[in-house]
Design a protein around this motif. Structure first.
Motif, short mmCIF file in Angstrom:
data_model
loop_
_atom_site.label_atom_id
_atom_site.label_comp_id
_atom_site.label_asym_id
_atom_site.label_seq_id
_atom_site.Cartn_x
_atom_site.Cartn_y
_atom_site.Cartn_z
N ALA A 1100 -8.37 1.55 11.11
CA ALA A 1100 -8.18 0.10 11.03
C ALA A 1100 -7.97 -0.34 9.58
O ALA A 1100 -7.11 -1.18 9.29
N VAL A 1101 -8.75 0.22 8.66
CA VAL A 1101 -8.58 -0.13 7.24
C VAL A 1101 -7.22 0.31 6.75
O VAL A 1101 -6.53 -0.42 6.02
N PHE A 1102 -6.80 1.50 7.12
CA PHE A 1102 -5.50 2.02 6.67
C PHE A 1102 -4.35 1.16 7.19
O PHE A 1102 -3.41 0.85 6.46
N ARG A 1103 -4.43 0.74 8.45
CA ARG A 1103 -3.38 -0.11 9.00
C ARG A 1103 -3.37 -1.47 8.33
O ARG A 1103 -2.29 -2.07 8.12
N LEU A 1104 -4.54 -1.97 7.99
CA LEU A 1104 -4.58 -3.25 7.27
C LEU A 1104 -3.93 -3.13 5.90
O LEU A 1104 -3.19 -4.02 5.47
N LEU A 1105 -4.20 -2.04 5.20
CA LEU A 1105 -3.59 -1.83 3.89
C LEU A 1105 -2.07 -1.75 4.00
O LEU A 1105 -1.33 -2.30 3.16
N LEU A 1106 -1.58 -1.08 5.03
CA LEU A 1106 -0.14 -0.99 5.22
C LEU A 1106 0.46 -2.35 5.56
O LEU A 1106 1.58 -2.67 5.13
N GLU A 1107 -0.25 -3.14 6.34
CA GLU A 1107 0.26 -4.46 6.72
C GLU A 1107 0.29 -5.39 5.52
O GLU A 1107 1.25 -6.16 5.34
N VAL A 1108 -0.75 -5.37 4.71
CA VAL A 1108 -0.78 -6.21 3.51
C VAL A 1108 0.32 -5.80 2.55
O VAL A 1108 0.88 -6.63 1.82
N LEU A 1109 0.64 -4.50 2.55
CA LEU A 1109 1.67 -4.00 1.65
C LEU A 1109 3.03 -4.62 1.95
O LEU A 1109 3.89 -4.71 1.05
N GLN A 1110 3.26 -5.07 3.18
CA GLN A 1110 4.55 -5.67 3.52
C GLN A 1110 4.77 -7.01 2.81
O GLN A 1110 5.92 -7.41 2.60
N ASP A 1111 3.67 -7.69 2.44
CA ASP A 1111 3.77 -9.00 1.80
C ASP A 1111 3.62 -8.94 0.29
O ASP A 1111 3.68 -9.97 -0.37
N SER A 1112 3.38 -7.79 -0.26
CA SER A 1112 3.16 -7.67 -1.70
C SER A 1112 4.22 -6.76 -2.29
O SER A 1112 5.09 -6.23 -1.59
N SER A 1113 4.13 -6.55 -3.57
CA SER A 1113 5.07 -5.66 -4.24
C SER A 1113 4.55 -4.24 -4.18
O SER A 1113 4.39 -3.69 -3.10
N ASN A 1114 4.26 -3.64 -5.33
CA ASN A 1114 3.81 -2.24 -5.35
C ASN A 1114 2.32 -2.12 -5.60
O ASN A 1114 1.82 -1.04 -5.89
N ASP A 1143 1.20 8.31 12.87
CA ASP A 1143 1.92 7.25 13.58
C ASP A 1143 1.91 5.94 12.79
O ASP A 1143 2.94 5.24 12.72
N SER A 1144 0.77 5.61 12.21
CA SER A 1144 0.68 4.36 11.45
C SER A 1144 1.57 4.40 10.22
O SER A 1144 2.31 3.43 9.94
N LEU A 1145 1.54 5.49 9.49
CA LEU A 1145 2.35 5.58 8.27
C LEU A 1145 3.84 5.64 8.60
O LEU A 1145 4.65 4.99 7.94
N SER A 1146 4.21 6.41 9.61
CA SER A 1146 5.62 6.52 9.97
C SER A 1146 6.18 5.18 10.43
O SER A 1146 7.32 4.83 10.10
N GLY A 1147 5.39 4.43 11.22
CA GLY A 1147 5.88 3.14 11.67
C GLY A 1147 6.04 2.13 10.56
O GLY A 1147 6.95 1.28 10.61
N SER A 1148 5.21 2.20 9.55
CA SER A 1148 5.29 1.23 8.44
C SER A 1148 6.26 1.67 7.35
O SER A 1148 6.80 0.83 6.63
N LEU A 1149 6.50 2.97 7.25
CA LEU A 1149 7.27 3.50 6.12
C LEU A 1149 8.71 3.02 6.15
O LEU A 1149 9.29 2.73 5.09
#
Length: 1552
Positions: A1100-1114, A1143-1149
């Protein structure tokens, strides 16, 4: 101590007579004082302590023996120096002092003074070896008596390891000094009379340590048999013993008479199991001794026979004395028989049971008679059979005279004796096979029929009902019954059959007399029950006739005679008429046995006629009418009913109507099936209530309930196709109802059926020897053949629809809104309905009809409401666990049969599905988790429909509004302590459905408003939980962690929804990166990290970090990578964690920007470069994780980032080259981390070669070959570190080997052009792969009967030599098979070799159609270009087999036969590459052993080529096909093969 006191003053004070101060305190203070200088201080103070222990004197206010300070000071002094220095001065002191009596007096006081145990154990360990030469006999005996007496009085002392160590060392002293003790005969006699039973009980205590148990057992055996006096006592001869007797009576021998008294006095279960050990110890002692048995036994005994005579003497006296069968209780008899068996087995193992010795022969003959008489007793039968089997294997001539008696007894034994009888019968049959006298065994079976009587023998006799013995008898007759013996055997069987038929008087006397001819031998006059013997004989005839390998004309005449005389229709008709008019039970049983015999005989003859295509005259008419009359009778034995049903169904199956193209008939098949179903339906409830189990033996049906199981198994397992093609619809409907009824019963062998994936389940549920009627149904459901029966499938589906029609009564009103109506449903009705739906879990989805799906799914929703109503009753008897399982079954059917469009049309169904799943937050069961998963899946699909239809449909918009309103109200009332996990997750799923399925601008304005309200209320609820759950994550209980997972998932959904709406003003009220420290602390605790809830929280924490990454830069990339590395470490403890991470990383990458991807590549490259330069296990583990992460980044790279992905590939390969851990670990601590690193590195390369072959260039190819070479090369300088076991989660050598072979296979298929430039490296890797498959020679040792192997006798030097020729990650010498390479890995290498000859297109083949001027691309292989290098691979293979490729292994390794068998095809392909031109060169480069092997390999290639030509001829030449088809039924099959081969040869000549 006074610092100014001199050493002289200290010694005077210590040894003086002044008692004003405690001298032990003075000595202790002086020992620990560094100010006191005293030469030899340790010996001076130790001498005083020992003196004070031996002679306390006046300083005895506290006894030194129980005063811990004395023993502690002495222990400190002894352990202050090394053992060699201590022994030198301590031996001098002990020469002056006698300390052993002190030790002997202290040992009994250890129980009351636990504080002296530890220091006393240290002193005892050092003092005892030095003082033992001065030990008295009393001390030596006390070393044995002390542990014996103390443990027998207080068994808890056996759990103290320190006291156990003291006693063990004392027993070692006893073993070494007992030979010097005087008056040993008296001591042994006293031990036998007083302590033997106590000793036997002590050594069998469960709390005793293994070391102490062995020491006590050895001490007792040495006392009894380890001395000459003990042996003389065993073989003592009375003065009045006659010289003519071989052995004296055990009553006149003190040793055996004492044993007998001990057995009678003590529990037999304690002492009797030790008798085989006594025998073995006695034999070993006689071997070591030099006793002259000629003088002892008063007879001539040669030196060669000395041990045999002594062993026989011991055995004889045991059997006639302590083991005489005089006990009264059955338990004692059982122990005595097991002990007698153990003695005979011990004699056999030692090789001293010699029947040629006259004394031993007498003993064996007596024991045979004893065992035969014991076969009738249930408590001694198994042991008696084992004794007979042991003697049979030793000398068949002793069993042969009584073989018929034994077989007669075996024919009357119950089914429980099958296993024991199989061992004896197998040995007996094996002897007849070796001597080619199988006809003698058949005659013995015929002779034993004279002693059979009663139906028990018919039903239960293992001689005729054992499946294992029947299989072995069939094979023995087929292989070893010669053609000259067959006519005589057949004549004996048929003549005996005629005689028994006449004696049974089953038909008219005139017909019975006609069957007996003048040449028929007279029947035995002592047959107790001719009818029973007749039934057994027909079964024996079936076994013998079906196994005969050849039927000559004489045998066919006998078969014709049987058909004419016994299988005429009037014979069976007359028997059935007699059965219908039978007046007594005895007469009825006799006639039924006769009918069964006729049916079995007819089945046997018909089967032979079909197999051998015999032209036998047909019988007068078929028996359908008579057998139908039998099935209609009420009082008939179950065995006859089953036999009649089998024969009738066999006749129906052979009729023309039972073909797929013929129309179904309703004639004889309908009558038979209807009658069988009548019998089943009459007794089905009794079979269910009694839980009747059947063993599968048609001859053992003791009750009608067993018949039910047998008939259901007969219909569903064997004759299902007959029902499909011939049974009327009415019978199929009845059968369908029966199947559904039986599906209500739970499976007996497994847990209740799991609904998930159940349609794909295969195999047998009940793996036991017995099964019940429900097991038959549950075994039939996964069968593909069952579901291919169209008529049966339709009948079953219509039955399900009919049986669930009652549910429609409750759905006539709005069921979901009227719980009061649903409360009227009974529990039994729910059970039946759920059973119907449970059976539908096995229905393949494609076989649900279009009309039945909506009916079944609508009723499923109503049934779900009915279950809920039943569970919420005040007087409900439905447990929560059962309700959850039932909902899971029903909702699985809803998920499989109902479309989301139909689901949303039911009012209130969405709220009902959510509200009834109340999953507990603490330790939810697997059913709870699965129910939540299925429910959320249904809701997610329904929400997708809502998201698409809210604009167009008012009804859908109304349903959506109601659902949102209800959940918004529920959110307002939610507290942290009472949270419905499923409801909250369903809201997340609802928002995700709109985000993923629609655009915000395309959603109706009303739906937007509802979504905004729901989102705001959800964020309000999430914000309220932050302080208690997320700030920080300090809780470790499951409830807190589960709520934290829900809240984090909620913020991830909220972030995604805000991005969908376009609202970027208010981010989440906390930093997602701040969760990492708390998560790291949780994962750092061993017990917490193994909790699956913690893994869910990490995802859950990892997916949240990936989701927040979509709205931020690097900014968040580093946190996301750190979280990935943190979680991936624990994939070995939770395999599902790794899949969820990927699965989480591949879907967000794929949604990352190029800048974000470039930043991630840079971070991973830097981390890899830093970790590769370190050698610690932690850095090694991090490097493996980075390789896995790099593979995901390369394979799932966003569009337009190919350059960065290729750069990451180069940096990862360079990191592998820099890492020294790929070549092997430096110590044992880094072994597992190196395994993980190698597996991750090879998996990385394999995935890149498979999914991104275009990234590979010449430079990357060189790096890959270098890495693989380092992995496969044996270690040169560092010693091999062998892993002894394979922990869970750590990759095995097979996984690494498979990854390497798959890399090379992908290179061969996808990078053929690049591979040609690297053929030398490729060839070297192939040679190393071949060498890695070597294993240790594992042949038995030189001792006959020894189980030792070379592998078990290898020393450390040999193991190092063997491992030096293998890769470091392969262990050829360990005991764990998972650490070795086997034939499965050889199969992978064979695929690689075969791929070299597979034709493929090059990677540069254009997709467009080539122009006329361009050359058309052709599929090519690497065979021609690799032929120059194939010679080196062949040489490596030959040298690996002959073990000359790596000479350091010392000729102890080779390729096993199974590995070589798997490599045959690949090696043959290599031989085909080199051709005959290079064959001679390869031959000349080999040694003599290698040349012989190479000839064999080349000959196999020629054979395979010839077989290929023959196969081609059979496929394409019609003349060969016709010739073989004309002769393939010929009994002389060899002639047909010769003719076919001749034709093929002629065809080949024409072809050339």
């Amino acid at each position: 101590m006074d610092p100014g006191k001199s050493s002289e003053a200290f010694i005077k004070a210590l040894k003086g007579k002044d008692t004003s101060t405690s001298k032990i305190e003075l000595a202790t203070e002086g020992w620990h004082s560094e100010a006191l200088y005293l030469p030899g201080k340790h010996s001076v103070i130790a001498d005083w302590v020992i003196q004070s222990l031996c002679d306390p004197g006046s300083d005895s206010r506290l006894s030194p023996l129980t005063e811990a300070r004395h023993w502690q000071l002495l222990a400190d002094i002894i352990t202050s120096q090394d053992t060699k220095s201590t022994n030198s001065w301590l031996a001098t002191i002990l020469a002056r002092r006698t300390i052993l009596p002190v030790i002997s007096s202290t040992i009994p006081k250890l129980r009351s003074s636990p504080d002296i145990v530890a220091p006393f154990a240290i002193v005892y360990r050092h003092v005892l070896p030095l003082a033992l030469p001065k030990a008295t006999d009393e001390f030596v005996l006390n070393c044995f008596w002390a542990p014996l007496d103390n443990i027998s009085s207080d068994s808890t002392l056996a759990a103290d390891p320190l006291i156990n160590g003291i006693w063990t060392r004392g027993l070692e002293a006893f073993r070494s000094k007992f030979g010097q003790v005087k008056d040993k005969k008296r001591i042994i006699s006293a031990f036998l009379d007083e302590r033997l039973g106590k000793w036997a009980r002590v050594i069998q205590l469960a709390t005793l340590s293994d070391e102490l148990r062995v020491a006590l057992r050895t001490a007792g055996e040495i006392l009894l048999f380890g001395t000459t006096e003990g042996l003389l006592l065993v073989m003592e001869q009375p003065s009045d013993s006659p010289s003519t007797s071989a052995f004296p009576s055990s009553q006149s021998n003190h040793f055996f008479s004492s044993l007998k008294r001990s057995v009678e006095r003590d529990d037999t279960a304690v002492l009797l199991p030790l008798f085989p050990t006594f025998l073995q110890s006695f034999i070993k002692s006689v071997q070591r001794s030099h006793l002259d048995l000629s003088q002892i036994l008063n007879r001539d005994v040669t030196s060669e026979m000395r041990v045999r005579v002594a062993a026989t003497y011991f055995l004889t006296n045991c059997l006639s004395g302590p083991l005489a069968f005089s006990m009264s209780t059955s338990e004692s008899k059982r122990h005595i028989m097991e002990t007698r068996l153990g003695l005979f087995q011990a004699m056999t193992e030692e090789g001293y049971l010699d029947s040629e010795q006259s004394d031993a022969k007498v003993v064996l003959q007596s024991e045979i008679e004893f065992a035969i008489s014991g076969l009738q007793r249930d408590d001694a039968r198994d042991a008696c059979l084992e004794i007979l089997t042991t003697i049979l294997k030793q000398d068949f001539d002793l069993i042969n005279p009584v073989a018929s008696r034994i077989l007669g007894v075996l024919s009357r034994l119950p089914p429980s004796s099958f296993h024991s009888c199989d061992s004896f019968l197998s040995s007996l049959l094996g002897f007849h096979c070796k001597t080619r006298t199988i006809q003698v065994h058949i005659h013995g079976l015929v002779d034993c029929l004279a002693s059979t009587s009663g139906s028990v023998a018919v039903s239960c006799g293992p001689l005729f009902a054992s499946a294992e013995y029947a299989k072995e008898l069939h094979q023995a007759i087929r292989l070893f019954l010669t053609p000259s013996q067959i006519p005589h055997v057949v004549k004996t069987l048929t003549d005996t059959l005629k005689q028994l038929w006449g004696l049974a008087k089953l038909t008219d006397s005139a017909e019975s007399d006609e069957m007996v001819t003048d040449t028929t031998p007279a029947a035995p006059s002592d047959i107790a029950d001719p009818a029973t013997a007749l039934s057994l004989l027909t079964r024996l005839i079936d076994k013998v006739f079906s196994a005969i390998a050849m039927l000559d004309s004489t045998t066919q005449l006998y078969l014709q005679d049987l058909r004419v005389k016994f299988l005429k229709g009037d014979v069976l008709r007359q028997l059935v008429s007699q059965l219908e008019t039978a007046s007594t039970q005895e007469e009825s049983s006799r006639i039924q046995i006769g009918i069964r015999a006729i049916l079995q005989l007819g089945y046997c003859v018909d089967k032979l006629s079909k197999v051998w295509e015999l032209s036998l005259e047909p019988a007068d008419n078929e028996p359908q009418e008579s057998l139908t009359r039998v099935l209609e009778l009420k009082q008939v034995d179950p065995e006859l009913l089953l036999e009649a049903a089998t024969v009738m169904l066999n006749y129906v199956s052979s009729s023309p109507a039972t073909t797929a193209s013929s129309p179904p008939l309703s004639g004889s098949c309908g009558t038979v099936v209807s009658l069988l179903l009548d019998h089943v339906e009459q007794n089905i409830e009794a079979a269910i209530s009694n839980q009747t189990l059947w063993s599968g033996q048609a001859a053992y049906l003791p009750s009608p309930s067993h018949l039910v199981v047998a008939l259901v198994d007969l219909l569903l397992s064997r004759w299902l196709y007959v029902l499909e093609y011939s049974a009327p619809d009415e019978c199929l409907q009845r059968l369908g109802k029966l199947i559904i009824r039986l599906s209500e019963i739970p499976i007996t062998a497994l847990e209740p059926v799991e609904p998930t994936g159940v349609a794909a389940t295969s195999g047998t549920f009940n793996t036991r020897n017995q099964f019940n009627v429900a097991d038959v149904v549950w075994n039939t459901f996964p069968s593909g053949e069952f579901w291919e029966m169209r008529r049966l499938r339709v009948a079953l589906m219509s039955t399900v629809v009919e049986l669930t029609a009652e549910i429609d009564i409750f759905s006539s009103t709005p069921a979901l809104l009227n719980p009061q109506t649903l409360r009227l449903v009974s529990h039994d009705a729910l059970v039946k309905h759920v059973a119907c739906y449970r059976s539908m879990l096995y229905f393949p989805l494609e076989y649900f009809t279009r009309t039945s799906k909506p009916i079944i799914s609508a009723r499923a929703i109503t049934l779900d409401s009915m279950i809920t109503a039943a569970a919420t009753k005040a007087t409900s008897c439905l447990p929560e666990k059962e309700a959850v399982e039932w909902r899971l079954v029903v909702r699985t059917i809803i998920d499989r049969t109902m479309t989301p469009e139909a689901l949303v049309k039911f009012p209130g169904v969405l709220e009902h599905l959510v509200g009834t799943v109340c999953q507990p937050c603490v330790n939810p069961s697997s059913h709870h988790l699965e129910l939540e998963r299925v429910t959320l899946k249904i809701l997610s699909e329904a929400f997708s429909v809502l998201a698409m239809a809210t604009r167009d449909s008012d009804s859908v918009r109304h349903i959506f509004q109601n659902y949102v309103d209800v959940n918004v109200s529920a959110l307002k009332g939610f507290e942290v302590e009472a949270i419905n996990c499923t409801r909250v997750r369903s809201l997340f799923s609802l928002l995700d459905a709109f985000v993923q399925g629609t655009r915000y601008s395309g959603v109706d304005s009303g739906a937007r408003t509802l979504l905004d309200v729901l989102h705001k209320q959800l964020e309000t609820w999430l914000t309220a939980q932050l302080d208690q759950i997320l700030n920080p994550l300090s809780g470790e209980d499951d409830e807190t962690l589960t709520k934290a997972c829900i809240v984090i998932d909620g913020w991830r959904t909220s972030t995604k929804f805000r991005r969908w709406v376009g609202d970027f003003k208010d981010p989440i009220p906390f930093s997602a990166a701040d969760l990492l420290p708390s998560l790291s602390r949780l994962l750092g605790r061993p017990q917490v990290s193994q909790n699956p809830t913690v893994a869910t929280l990490g995802i859950a924490v990892f997916r949240l970090l990936l989701e927040v990454l979509q709205d931020s830069s690097n900014d968040g990339i580093e946190s996301a990578i750190a979280c990935f590395i943190l979680l991936y470490r624990f994939k070995s403890e939770n395999e599902e964690l790794s899949h969820q991470l990927m699965d989480s990383l591949s879907g967000s990458l794929r949604q990352w920007s190029a800048d974000q991807y470039s930043a991630a590549v840079g971070l991973v490259s830097d981390f890899s470069r830093l970790s590769s330069s370190e050698k610690t296990p932690a850095h090694c583990s991090n490097l493996g994780t980075l390789f896995h992460l790099s593979a995901v980044l390369i394979v799932d790279a966003p569009d337009g980032t190919g350059k960065h992905a290729h750069s990451l590939l180069q940096q990862s390969l360079l990191a592998m080259l820099r890492s020294s851990q790929l070549s092997g670990p430096t110590d044992a601590d880094s072994l597992e981390s190196c395994f993980v690193l190698v597996h991750e590195a090879t998996s990385f390369i394999q995935r890149v070669c498979n999914e991104k072959p275009s990234f590979l260039r010449d430079v990357e190819m060189g790096h890959i070959f270098t890495i693989l070479y380092r992995v496969l090369t044996p270690p040169s300088s560092t010693p091999s570190i062998i892993r002894s076991s394979s922990p869970s989660g750590i990759p095995t050598p097979s996984a690494i080997y498979s990854a390497i072979t798959n890399i090379l296979i992908n290179l061969v298929r996808n990078q053929r052009d690049l591979l040609r430039t690297h053929f030398p490296d490729f060839t070297q890797l192939l040679c190393l792969l071949l060498s890695s498959l070597k294993t240790v020679y594992d042949v038995p040792g030189t001792r006959p009967g020894s189980q030792d192997t070379w592998r078990s006798k290898l020393n450390n030097k040999s193991i190092e030599l063997i491992q030096s020729g293998l890769p470091w990650w392969v262990s050829a010498c360990g005991s764990d098979p998972s650490l070795k390479l086997n034939e499965k890995d050889a199969r992978q290498l064979n695929r690689l070799l075969m791929s070299l000859t597979t034709k493929t297109f090059g990677r540069d083949v254009p997709s467009r159609r080539p122009r006329a001027s361009e050359r058309t691309p052709k599929a090519e292989s690497l065979a021609s270009s690799f032929s120059n290098y194939a010679t080196f691979v062949l040489i490596a293979y030959v040298r690996t087999v002959t073990d000359s490729y790596h000479t350091r292994s010392g000729g102890l390794t080779t390729l096993s036969k199974s590995v070589r068998r798997e490599l045959d095809e690949g090696i043959s392909e290599l031989c085909g590459m080199i051709g005959e031109n290079r064959r001679d060169w390869v031959y000349q480069s080999l040694t003599s052993d290698g040349r012989g092997l190479f000839k064999t390999v080349w000959a196999r290639v020629i054979d395979l080529l010839s077989l290929a030509i023959v196969h081609y001829a059979f496929l394409f030449d019609p003349s060969v096909q016709r010739l073989y088809a004309a002769h393939h039924h010929d009994p002389h099959h060899l002639e047909a093969v010769i003719l076919a081969v001749d034709a093929i040869s002629a065809w080949m000549i024409q072809l050339t």
